[in-house]
Each structure stands twice: as C-alpha cells, then as structure tokens.
Design a protein around this motif. Structure first.
Motif, mmCIF file in Angstrom:
data_model
loop_
_atom_site.group_PDB
_atom_site.id
_atom_site.type_symbol
_atom_site.label_atom_id
_atom_site.label_comp_id
_atom_site.label_asym_id
_atom_site.label_seq_id
_atom_site.Cartn_x
_atom_site.Cartn_y
_atom_site.Cartn_z
ATOM 1 N N THR A 131 -7.802 10.496 9.267
ATOM 2 C CA THR A 131 -7.877 9.984 7.901
ATOM 3 C C THR A 131 -6.493 9.882 7.275
ATOM 4 O O THR A 131 -6.178 8.907 6.580
ATOM 5 N N GLN A 132 -5.634 10.875 7.527
ATOM 6 C CA GLN A 132 -4.271 10.837 7.001
ATOM 7 C C GLN A 132 -3.504 9.647 7.567
ATOM 8 O O GLN A 132 -2.758 8.971 6.843
ATOM 9 N N THR B 87 -4.854 6.843 8.653
ATOM 10 C CA THR B 87 -5.412 5.631 8.047
ATOM 11 C C THR B 87 -4.874 5.429 6.641
ATOM 12 O O THR B 87 -4.549 4.301 6.244
ATOM 13 N N TYR B 88 -4.748 6.519 5.888
ATOM 14 C CA TYR B 88 -4.196 6.419 4.533
ATOM 15 C C TYR B 88 -2.753 5.935 4.575
ATOM 16 O O TYR B 88 -2.347 5.070 3.789
ATOM 17 N N ASN C 273 -2.735 2.240 5.317
ATOM 18 C CA ASN C 273 -3.155 1.445 4.153
ATOM 19 C C ASN C 273 -2.069 1.402 3.086
ATOM 20 O O ASN C 273 -1.844 0.362 2.448
ATOM 21 N N ALA D 43 -5.972 0.862 -0.661
ATOM 22 C CA ALA D 43 -5.160 2.081 -0.605
ATOM 23 C C ALA D 43 -5.542 3.052 -1.712
ATOM 24 O O ALA D 43 -5.612 4.271 -1.496
ATOM 25 N N LEU E 237 -8.949 4.817 -0.847
ATOM 26 C CA LEU E 237 -8.824 5.876 0.145
ATOM 27 C C LEU E 237 -8.073 7.066 -0.428
ATOM 28 O O LEU E 237 -8.397 8.220 -0.148
ATOM 29 N N SER E 238 -7.084 6.774 -1.291
ATOM 30 C CA SER E 238 -6.340 7.860 -1.922
ATOM 31 C C SER E 238 -7.255 8.703 -2.803
ATOM 32 O O SER E 238 -7.168 9.945 -2.822
ATOM 33 N N THR F 102 -9.480 10.885 -0.456
ATOM 34 C CA THR F 102 -8.776 12.004 0.176
ATOM 35 C C THR F 102 -8.249 12.990 -0.857
ATOM 36 O O THR F 102 -8.013 14.161 -0.549
#
Length: 298
Positions: A55-56, A58-59, A62, A104, A107-108, A111
């Motif tokens: 996930t990190q 992917t972030y 993005n 972005a 997703l931010s 997370t």
C-alpha cells in the motif's frame, strides 16, 4: 378456539443492530484497541492498522503520478501561450492532472485514517484478526453489536406456514420466569433450511426483556382460529383416506357426515362444514359403525 404450535429457535442480531469494520486498504494489524466484549462509544477506536509495504508503494506511485501530471499540465499551459498546442490538449492535460491528484488524495485519506472506529455505541462482538496479521482491502476486521431490539429466529414446518395467524405474534417466556411476552412477527421465509428442513419465522424481541443474542428460545404461535364455530369432541372425528367425517345419530340411526375440520385446542375441534348446532355425534365406538346402522346411545 385457537390452535397453537410450539416453536424452537434462538436470538440473533438483526442487520440493523450490527456494524462491520473493514480494512480500507491492504494493511497490517498494529494493535487491538478494544478487545471482544468491550463496550464502545460512537467514534471510539477498536483496531489500529498500519499501511502494508504494498500500500505504501502504491501511495508513492500515485503521488509521483500526480506530480508528473501536474507538471505536464503546467507545461501545456506554457506551450499554449506560445501557440504550440491547442486548447483541447491543454484541457486534456488538466483533466489528467485533476484525476491523478484525486486518486492520490483518496489513497492518502485511506492510509491516514487506519484506526477503525465504531460508528455507534454498543460492544465489540468479535475481532477476527491478531496483531501482525496482513489483511486485504475490504476484509472484515471486527463486528460491533449495537444496543437495541434483537431478532428471534424460529423453525416452523413449511406445511404450517399457510395456517399461521401472523397478527397474533409469538408468545415467548421471559428469562427467570414471569408473565410471557407477545412479540410481533417480522417475516416468514417459507423455504426449508437444507439442514433442519424447517421454514424460518422471524420475530422482534425488545431489548427490555433482558434476552441476549445467542440464547435459545421457545415460542408459541397461533396456527388457526375459529370464532362462533360449531365444535365437537376430538374423539368424534374419524378419517378415511384423508377425508374427516363423523357419525350423526338421528332417530336411533347413525349417518356418516363428511366434514371440514378447523382449529383444534386438543380436546375439541371446530367444524366448518358438515354438522350443525344440536346434532348428536358419536364420540365412542365410531370405528365399528357403518352408515345407516341402528345404534343405542348412552
């Protein structure tokens, strides 16, 4: 006269009284903030998660894509000022930058909010993960039971569904004794359960009765009612190939009468058709009679 049927079932939570907490992204369980069985208030944290390496990554991708799209948009605007690109190309670059930026940000936000919180007051019913576990996006992490009315699910013979008098509700015993309570019937699923071969009857159980989810329960429902009906002793009712009948005695002669039977409370049965008030019916020895046979009554 009312015919009743005893049902057996259990108390369960309805969908309205249960919340599911799910992982918004792939993450690792960091800590269990409230163990199963704990009371929780609205907004209180239950499980803390930490973004997984995937996930990190992917972030980061993005975020980089959003920066690159924004730079391309700024470049397109400069080129448009010099007359080197069209308005359509600038608009296309602007749309791409806006889309990448929105992705972005989304997703931010996911997370950044990895503490799963209770959406309402209740208690933690179950937690299905342990610290260190990797959970997929959308996977259930915990369930919250909200205080309020519960639901009882009873098994019912599918053949009796059509006879059920729903407006009478279900009569259930209170925990610890006391006067029985009548609770309303919510719905009836006539399809048979593949294991029990019974239909399902659902009834609302008020929280004030002091009954908890998971408890077994006995209920009583009304299957048929008859008011102002002709009744006879149940012992007078005979059957031949599924056709109920009785013998009525007139002037010392027994005559067979086919009847339509209704509700029964055990000792007596209501007769919808076939006999009238004042008829003398044979209550003992009917199996030895034939139509037209002379009899002596006592």
């Amino acid at each position: 006269m009312a015919q009743t049927q005893t049902l057996y079932g259990a108390i369960e939570l309805s969908a309205d009284n249960q919340f599911t907490l799910s992982a918004p992204v792939e993450a690792t369980v960091a800590a269990l903030l409230r163990p199963a069985g704990s009371p929780v208030a609205r907004g209180q944290g239950v499980v803390s998660l930490r973004a997984s390496p995937s996930t990190q990554a992917t972030y980061a991708q993005n975020a980089a894509a959003a920066r690159s799209a924004q730079q391309a948009y700024e470049r397109a605007k400069r080129l448009r000022a010099d007359g080197l690109v069209s308005d359509a190309e600038v608009e296309s670059a602007r749309s791409a930058a806006a889309g990448a930026s929105a992705q972005a940000r989304a997703l931010s936000a996911q997370t950044g909010g990895l503490v799963l919180r209770s959406p309402g007051a209740g208690y933690v019913q179950s937690i299905v993960v342990n610290p260190g576990d990797l959970v997929a996006a959308g996977a259930t992490v915990a369930t919250i039971a909200r205080a309020g009315d519960l639901r009882a699910r009873f098994g019912l013979d599918p053949a009796l569904v059509s006879q059920l008098v729903r407006g009478k509700g279900v009569r259930i015993a209170r925990p610890g004794g006391g006067e029985a309570a009548i609770v309303p019937i919510l719905s009836v699923d006539p399809s048979a359960d593949p294991q029990t071969l019974l239909a399902s009857l659902y009834a609302s159980v008020p929280a004030g009765l002091g009954i908890g989810a998971g408890q077994t329960m006995t209920g009583e429902v009304t299957l048929a009612e008859a008011s102002n009906a002709v009744t006879i002793p149940y012992s007078a009712l005979l059957d031949e190939g599924g056709q109920p009948y009785v013998y009525v005695v007139t002037k010392g002669v027994a005559h067979r009468r086919d009847v339509v039977a209704g509700a029964s409370d055990g000792p007596t049965v209501a007769i919808a058709k076939g006999v009238a008030v004042g008829d003398v019916v044979v209550t003992q020895g009917g199996t030895a009679l034939e139509d037209g046979m002379k009899v002596r009554t006592k």
